[in-house]
Design an enzyme around this catalytic site. Sequence first.
Site, PDB file in Angstrom:
ATOM      1  N   TYR A  88     -23.734  10.032   2.035  1.00 34.11           N
ATOM      2  CA  TYR A  88     -22.502  10.738   1.693  1.00 34.11           C
ATOM      3  C   TYR A  88     -22.751  12.245   1.635  1.00 34.11           C
ATOM      4  O   TYR A  88     -22.006  13.030   2.228  1.00 34.11           O
ATOM      5  CB  TYR A  88     -21.994  10.225   0.351  1.00 34.11           C
ATOM      6  CG  TYR A  88     -20.701  10.832  -0.135  1.00 34.11           C
ATOM      7  CD1 TYR A  88     -19.474  10.380   0.346  1.00 34.11           C
ATOM      8  CD2 TYR A  88     -20.703  11.834  -1.097  1.00 34.11           C
ATOM      9  CE1 TYR A  88     -18.292  10.909  -0.112  1.00 34.11           C
ATOM     10  CE2 TYR A  88     -19.521  12.385  -1.561  1.00 34.11           C
ATOM     11  CZ  TYR A  88     -18.314  11.915  -1.060  1.00 34.11           C
ATOM     12  OH  TYR A  88     -17.127  12.461  -1.520  1.00 34.11           O
TER      13      TYR A  88
ATOM     14  N   SER B 296     -17.292  18.015  -0.668  1.00 30.75           N
ATOM     15  CA  SER B 296     -17.682  17.419  -1.947  1.00 30.75           C
ATOM     16  C   SER B 296     -18.558  18.394  -2.706  1.00 30.75           C
ATOM     17  O   SER B 296     -19.166  19.306  -2.124  1.00 30.75           O
ATOM     18  CB  SER B 296     -18.456  16.117  -1.696  1.00 30.75           C
ATOM     19  OG  SER B 296     -19.114  15.648  -2.861  1.00 30.75           O
TER      20      SER B 296
END
Length: 256
Positions: free
Chosen positions: A148, A135
């Site tokens: 996350y 990410s």
Amino acid sequence: MGKLDGRVVIVTGAARGQGEQEARLFRAEGARVVVADVLDDLGEALAKEIGALYVHLDVGTEDGWREAVGLVKEAYGRVDGLVNNAGILRFNALVDTPLDEFMQVVQVNQVGCFLGMKAVAPEMADGGTIVNTASYTALTGMAAVGTYAATKHAVLGLTRVAALELAGRRIRVNAICPGAIDTAMSNPARLDPGADPEEMSRALDQLYRGLVPLGRVGQPEEVARLALFLTSDDSSYITGQPFVIDGGWLAGVSVV
């Protein structure tokens, strides 16, 4: 001739979003695609539509991986590529995050990536490719997504270690680092039959116009093209690297 003619590639979390577009593109490029997910109805429908194999796979379990890889080998005899795409996102302030929520995200995003490489790499007898989905937040911080971000930092670390350890067997391992992409993860309207996902997409474009230099949210098809590059021979001399696809978001902040 497709870029992946004859290759057997497993894509996790492939029933929708980025994984779906990766599965569609890889199949169009000649791969024998394995659609792996826990969303059986969506996954089976996609596999039937594109001529792929569907396997039920909970990426956070060793038994799940063992069974899935066994089914792939039974169907195709080998595995040539893996895209560890499956992931989940939870929004919460760090100090308000319950441990069970933290561990849930770790189990899917981090453990799932680890188990995928551990299960699939030994089956790659003649080289191969692994693409891990990290990410934008694997390279920077972002408030309210601490769990996350932590898992995606870990995915990037695992990618680099795997690249070093597997290079001698001609297995290349890289990571893609998407920014804001118009999938159900960032656009929940795509999961609500009564909502208008296109209206939400326009709202996302407005939101990111002031944050992202290219002035819009990304599309899953764009991420799929990057995954294809890293899975194909076009990237034959690349391993252990993060590839950011974020419309320039990570480049910095414009004050003019």
